[in-house]
Design a protein around this motif. Structure first.
Motif, PDB file in Angstrom:
ATOM      1  N   GLU A   1      19.377  64.949  79.343  1.00 39.89           N
ATOM      2  CA  GLU A   1      18.038  64.583  78.909  1.00 39.89           C
ATOM      3  C   GLU A   1      18.149  63.789  77.609  1.00 39.89           C
ATOM      4  OE1 GLU A   1      13.706  66.555  77.780  1.00 39.89           O
ATOM      5  OE2 GLU A   1      15.147  67.684  78.985  1.00 39.89           O
ATOM      6  N   THR A   2      17.321  62.751  77.491  1.00 39.45           N
ATOM      7  CA  THR A   2      17.336  61.886  76.309  1.00 39.45           C
ATOM      8  C   THR A   2      16.698  62.603  75.116  1.00 39.45           C
ATOM      9  OG1 THR A   2      17.160  59.931  77.727  1.00 39.45           O
ATOM     10  CG2 THR A   2      16.588  59.655  75.397  1.00 39.45           C
ATOM     11  N   TYR A   3      17.351  62.541  73.943  1.00 40.06           N
ATOM     12  CA  TYR A   3      16.703  63.064  72.738  1.00 40.06           C
ATOM     13  C   TYR A   3      16.566  61.994  71.657  1.00 40.06           C
ATOM     14  CZ  TYR A   3      21.437  63.855  70.718  1.00 40.06           C
ATOM     15  OH  TYR A   3      22.713  63.725  70.251  1.00 40.06           O
ATOM     16  N   ALA A   4      17.114  60.813  71.882  1.00 35.46           N
ATOM     17  CA  ALA A   4      16.907  59.692  70.958  1.00 35.46           C
ATOM     18  C   ALA A   4      17.254  58.403  71.668  1.00 35.46           C
ATOM     19  CB  ALA A   4      17.760  59.848  69.691  1.00 35.46           C
ATOM     20  N   ILE A   5      16.616  57.319  71.220  1.00 34.48           N
ATOM     21  CA  ILE A   5      16.901  55.987  71.757  1.00 34.48           C
ATOM     22  C   ILE A   5      16.943  55.038  70.573  1.00 34.48           C
ATOM     23  CG2 ILE A   5      14.446  55.505  72.184  1.00 34.48           C
ATOM     24  CD1 ILE A   5      15.324  53.891  74.653  1.00 34.48           C
ATOM     25  N   ALA A   6      17.875  54.087  70.570  1.00 36.44           N
ATOM     26  CA  ALA A   6      18.047  53.224  69.398  1.00 36.44           C
ATOM     27  C   ALA A   6      18.599  51.871  69.807  1.00 36.44           C
ATOM     28  CB  ALA A   6      18.981  53.880  68.381  1.00 36.44           C
ATOM     29  N   LEU A   7      18.388  50.886  68.939  1.00 32.82           N
ATOM     30  CA  LEU A   7      18.961  49.561  69.155  1.00 32.82           C
ATOM     31  C   LEU A   7      20.445  49.592  68.819  1.00 32.82           C
ATOM     32  CD1 LEU A   7      16.232  47.224  67.613  1.00 32.82           C
ATOM     33  CD2 LEU A   7      16.439  48.065  69.962  1.00 32.82           C
ATOM     34  N   VAL A   8      21.228  48.870  69.594  1.00 26.68           N
ATOM     35  CA  VAL A   8      22.662  48.765  69.316  1.00 26.68           C
ATOM     36  C   VAL A   8      22.844  48.136  67.928  1.00 26.68           C
ATOM     37  CG1 VAL A   8      24.798  47.615  70.002  1.00 26.68           C
ATOM     38  CG2 VAL A   8      23.292  48.588  71.746  1.00 26.68           C
ATOM     39  N   PRO A   9      23.666  48.732  67.071  1.00 28.10           N
ATOM     40  CA  PRO A   9      23.875  48.159  65.736  1.00 28.10           C
ATOM     41  C   PRO A   9      24.314  46.702  65.804  1.00 28.10           C
ATOM     42  CG  PRO A   9      24.829  50.351  65.861  1.00 28.10           C
ATOM     43  CD  PRO A   9      24.400  49.993  67.252  1.00 28.10           C
ATOM     44  N   GLY A  10      23.850  45.903  64.853  1.00 24.90           N
ATOM     45  CA  GLY A  10      24.110  44.476  64.879  1.00 24.90           C
ATOM     46  C   GLY A  10      25.564  44.097  64.748  1.00 24.90           C
ATOM     47  N   ASP A  11      26.408  44.984  64.191  1.00 27.61           N
ATOM     48  CA  ASP A  11      27.818  44.655  64.028  1.00 27.61           C
ATOM     49  C   ASP A  11      28.669  45.112  65.207  1.00 27.61           C
ATOM     50  OD1 ASP A  11      27.445  47.333  63.535  1.00 27.61           O
ATOM     51  OD2 ASP A  11      28.783  47.428  61.793  1.00 27.61           O
ATOM     52  N   VAL A  12      28.012  45.547  66.295  1.00 25.92           N
ATOM     53  CA  VAL A  12      28.738  45.952  67.510  1.00 25.92           C
ATOM     54  C   VAL A  12      28.646  44.811  68.509  1.00 25.92           C
ATOM     55  CG1 VAL A  12      28.825  47.558  69.439  1.00 25.92           C
ATOM     56  CG2 VAL A  12      28.336  48.401  67.143  1.00 25.92           C
ATOM     57  N   ALA A  13      29.779  44.177  68.778  1.00 26.70           N
ATOM     58  CA  ALA A  13      29.794  43.038  69.701  1.00 26.70           C
ATOM     59  C   ALA A  13      29.852  43.501  71.154  1.00 26.70           C
ATOM     60  CB  ALA A  13      30.982  42.133  69.390  1.00 26.70           C
ATOM     61  N   ASP A  14      30.638  44.528  71.422  1.00 23.62           N
ATOM     62  CA  ASP A  14      30.796  45.042  72.784  1.00 23.62           C
ATOM     63  C   ASP A  14      30.384  46.502  72.807  1.00 23.62           C
ATOM     64  OD1 ASP A  14      31.947  42.658  73.944  1.00 23.62           O
ATOM     65  OD2 ASP A  14      33.766  43.121  72.812  1.00 23.62           O
ATOM     66  N   PRO A  15      29.137  46.790  73.171  1.00 22.43           N
ATOM     67  CA  PRO A  15      28.636  48.171  73.072  1.00 22.43           C
ATOM     68  C   PRO A  15      29.085  49.081  74.212  1.00 22.43           C
ATOM     69  CG  PRO A  15      26.923  46.733  73.920  1.00 22.43           C
ATOM     70  CD  PRO A  15      28.088  45.849  73.621  1.00 22.43           C
ATOM     71  N   TYR A  16      30.397  49.269  74.306  1.00 23.90           N
ATOM     72  CA  TYR A  16      30.917  50.228  75.266  1.00 23.90           C
ATOM     73  C   TYR A  16      30.758  51.643  74.698  1.00 23.90           C
ATOM     74  CZ  TYR A  16      32.992  46.068  77.328  1.00 23.90           C
ATOM     75  OH  TYR A  16      33.176  44.832  77.885  1.00 23.90           O
TER      76      TYR A  16
ATOM     77  N   HIS B   1      30.956  54.462  66.010  1.00 25.78           N
ATOM     78  CA  HIS B   1      30.172  53.793  64.975  1.00 25.78           C
ATOM     79  C   HIS B   1      29.468  54.832  64.104  1.00 25.78           C
ATOM     80  CE1 HIS B   1      27.192  51.179  63.076  1.00 25.78           C
ATOM     81  NE2 HIS B   1      27.948  50.148  63.441  1.00 25.78           N
ATOM     82  N   PRO B   2      29.525  54.709  62.766  1.00 26.78           N
ATOM     83  CA  PRO B   2      28.960  55.751  61.886  1.00 26.78           C
ATOM     84  C   PRO B   2      27.455  55.946  62.040  1.00 26.78           C
ATOM     85  CG  PRO B   2      29.652  53.813  60.628  1.00 26.78           C
ATOM     86  CD  PRO B   2      30.214  53.656  61.997  1.00 26.78           C
ATOM     87  N   VAL B   3      26.704  54.870  62.276  1.00 28.57           N
ATOM     88  CA  VAL B   3      25.262  55.024  62.442  1.00 28.57           C
ATOM     89  C   VAL B   3      24.953  55.742  63.757  1.00 28.57           C
ATOM     90  CG1 VAL B   3      23.073  53.799  62.738  1.00 28.57           C
ATOM     91  CG2 VAL B   3      24.709  53.020  61.014  1.00 28.57           C
ATOM     92  N   VAL B   4      25.638  55.371  64.820  1.00 30.14           N
ATOM     93  CA  VAL B   4      25.429  56.015  66.120  1.00 30.14           C
ATOM     94  C   VAL B   4      25.806  57.497  66.033  1.00 30.14           C
ATOM     95  CG1 VAL B   4      26.069  56.023  68.568  1.00 30.14           C
ATOM     96  CG2 VAL B   4      25.814  53.848  67.347  1.00 30.14           C
ATOM     97  N   GLN B   5      26.858  57.794  65.309  1.00 32.19           N
ATOM     98  CA  GLN B   5      27.269  59.197  65.152  1.00 32.19           C
ATOM     99  C   GLN B   5      26.164  60.029  64.503  1.00 32.19           C
ATOM    100  OE1 GLN B   5      30.960  58.956  62.977  1.00 32.19           O
ATOM    101  NE2 GLN B   5      32.179  58.582  64.824  1.00 32.19           N
ATOM    102  N   LYS B   6      25.416  59.423  63.566  1.00 25.94           N
ATOM    103  CA  LYS B   6      24.308  60.141  62.936  1.00 25.94           C
ATOM    104  C   LYS B   6      23.139  60.316  63.911  1.00 25.94           C
ATOM    105  CE  LYS B   6      25.320  58.491  58.239  1.00 25.94           C
ATOM    106  NZ  LYS B   6      24.830  57.664  57.105  1.00 25.94           N
ATOM    107  N   VAL B   7      22.827  59.247  64.630  1.00 23.99           N
ATOM    108  CA  VAL B   7      21.695  59.313  65.558  1.00 23.99           C
ATOM    109  C   VAL B   7      21.966  60.326  66.667  1.00 23.99           C
ATOM    110  CG1 VAL B   7      20.262  58.003  67.164  1.00 23.99           C
ATOM    111  CG2 VAL B   7      21.048  56.930  65.054  1.00 23.99           C
TER     112      VAL B   7
END
Length: 510
Positions: A421-436, A443-449
């Motif tokens: 189940e989804t608990y958050a949704i976010a835009l891919v960080p701008g410094d991520v070229a290949d969002p695998y 990524h530190p921001v994704v780890q927080k989210v």
């Protein structure tokens, strides 16, 4: 070799395979006959043992399906060989049952395709479907067995395939090029199995000798002849399931099951819709690199219709082309506006993650692909994350992630059992070229989210009773379609451990 399994009395050998021996045994505690498969390979280190346990748990999650052989127990013998205790299917396998009547094969196909669809929903691939792995239970029903090669195809796990592990007559063509297996590989193997049950021999494969690898690869180019007594519609289903190019096959087992259920074979009811012929798509490399052909969630069965036969008159060709283009434009427009109005909250085939928009000023729905909220949303407070919460609960099946990309996942109603189940949704960080998936997870921001803290703060209703020891957060990466748009989104999803599936809404109102 003498085998002793604690708690079981070994009676005799039921069969031998490439990687194991199956014994008939009796469970002493409850006086029940069982089958015990002992692998000939040994588990020498912790990594192999963890992999074995993952495979057993994968098969165990399917227990209870009427057409999957039950798993009772598992372990490792003192000599480091793993074993699995299974339901004893007294009717044997379908290995030597062909040729069978089309009506019977169609019914078997529906049942096994249903079991396979359930496996794919949980993110489990079988990887060795063949007549010998379809067993007949005590009361005559068929069941899919031997998920010993199955693996939960998730981020960071070994998705490679070796020629040693293949059953050549039933393996999909791309697997001989060491392309990682996908749900469409299982579809091919099931279609090859049904062909064998109809004809008594595998498709295109000689019964009298083994083939070299170059011969097998050339063999897949051979046309598939009609089988005597098999209706043309049934042959159309088989040809589509056995298409050399994975893009031309049924995209999942549920789609194959749907067409099998519509066949007019013997005294089965007439079809409610026309069974489709193999779909011709735009030319693609014959064997592309191991990147999944579809994204998330265009994994749902979508009706695909055969291309109209070419007309002899050029004027009529123009009419057909114009009509087809107009139809595509109309369907695309209806699909887009339907999704925009519903905010992606439905559960049908048109659900999407991040539709393309050309508007210079985007609404939240256009940005994230679904309706979102920030008030009362823990993820929204994370600095520079551009995160939000979905407005309504969003629930998912198990996922198949190969090489960091989504291969298969299905949106499910939240009032039925679901894996994520989804608990958050976010835009891919701008410094991520290949969002695998693995890139995002690091990524530190994704780890927080997608952290456990965010998960726990996002719980809703009855989910509040489950503490951190019961939850596991994961990152759901954008699909290949999402990455082709201006901005991609990723999701933070949670699964509950020690329980098979989540019931009800855990993070948002439904």
């Amino acid at each position: 070799m003498t085998v002793s399994v604690p708690g079981y009395q070994i009676a005799d050998v039921l069969g031998r395979g490439g990687f194991g021996v199956v014994y008939r045994a009796r469970h002493l505690t409850i006086d029940r006959e069982v089958a015990i498969k002992v692998d000939t390979r040994v588990i020498l280190d912790d990594r192999d043992q963890r992999r074995f346990l993952r495979e057993v748990r994968a098969a165990g999650r399917l227990s209870g399906h009427p057409h999957v052989v039950e798993i009772y127990d598992a372990g490792v013998l003192p000599d480091s060989r793993p074993y699995i205790v299974m339901e004893l299917c007294s009717g044997g396998s379908l290995a030597d049952r062909g040729p069978m009547a089309p009506r019977d094969v169609a019914e078997i196909g529906q049942r096994i395709a249903d079991a396979l669809a359930a496996a794919h929903d949980l993110g489990v691939l079988h990887r060795d479907i063949k007549p010998g792995n379809i067993l007949v239970k005590r009361y005559g029903t068929v069941a899919l067995s031997d998920f010993g090669l199955a693996a939960l195809m998730e981020t960071g796990r070994d998705t490679s395939v070796t020629l040693e592990a293949l059953t050549p007559a039933y393996a999909a063509p791309e697997q001989f090029h060491l392309v990682p297996p996908t749900p469409r590989s299982d579809v091919y193997a099931l279609a090859a199995t049904l062909y064998t049950l109809l004809s008594g021999h595998p498709p295109r494969y000689p019964a009298d000798r083994e083939l070299s690898l170059p011969e097998i690869i050339r063999l897949h180019d051979t046309p598939l002849d009609d089988l005597p007594g098999v209706p043309p519609q049934f042959m159309a289903v088989l040809r589509r399931g056995l298409a050399r190019d994975p893009a031309h096959r049924y995209q999942d087992a549920a789609a194959l099951r749907a067409d099998l259920s519509q066949l007019n074979v013997g005294d089965l009811p007439s079809p409610r819709h026309a069974v489709t012929s193999p779909v011709m798509t735009a030319a693609t490399p014959r064997y592309p690199p191991p990147t999944p052909p579809g994204g998330m969630p265009p994994q749902y069965p979508v009706a695909q219709h055969p291309t109209p036969p070419p007309s002899r008159r050029a004027g009529r060709v123009g009419i057909w082309v114009g009509a087809a283009l107009a139809a595509v434009l109309v369907v695309t427009g209806v699909w887009y506006f339907a999704l925009r109005d519903t905010g992606g909250g439905g559960h049908g085939a048109a659900d999407t993650i991040n539709p393309t928009t050309t508007s210079p000023t985007k609404t939240p729905t256009e940005t994230y692909g679904v309706r979102t909220v920030t008030e009362g949303c823990p993820a929204a407070g994370i600095k520079d994350a551009q995160a939000a919460c979905v407005e309504k609960a969003e629930c998912w099946s198990g996922m198949v992630v190969i090489n960091g990309e989504i291969e298969s996942i299905r949106r499910l109603p939240c009032d039925q059992g679901h894996v994520y189940e989804t608990y958050a949704i976010a835009l891919v960080p701008g410094d991520v070229a290949d969002p695998y998936a693995d890139v995002l997870e690091a990524h530190p921001v994704v780890q927080k989210v997608c952290s456990m803290d965010t998960l726990l703060a996002s719980r809703y209703g009855d989910a509040l009773q489950y503490g951190p020891e019961r939850w596991k957060p994961e990152v759901l990466p954008p699909s290949s379609d999402d990455r082709s748009t201006e901005l991609g989104v990723y999701r933070c999803v949670a699964t509950i451990t020690e329980i098979g599936t989540i019931q009800g809404s855990a993070f948002r109102p439904r």
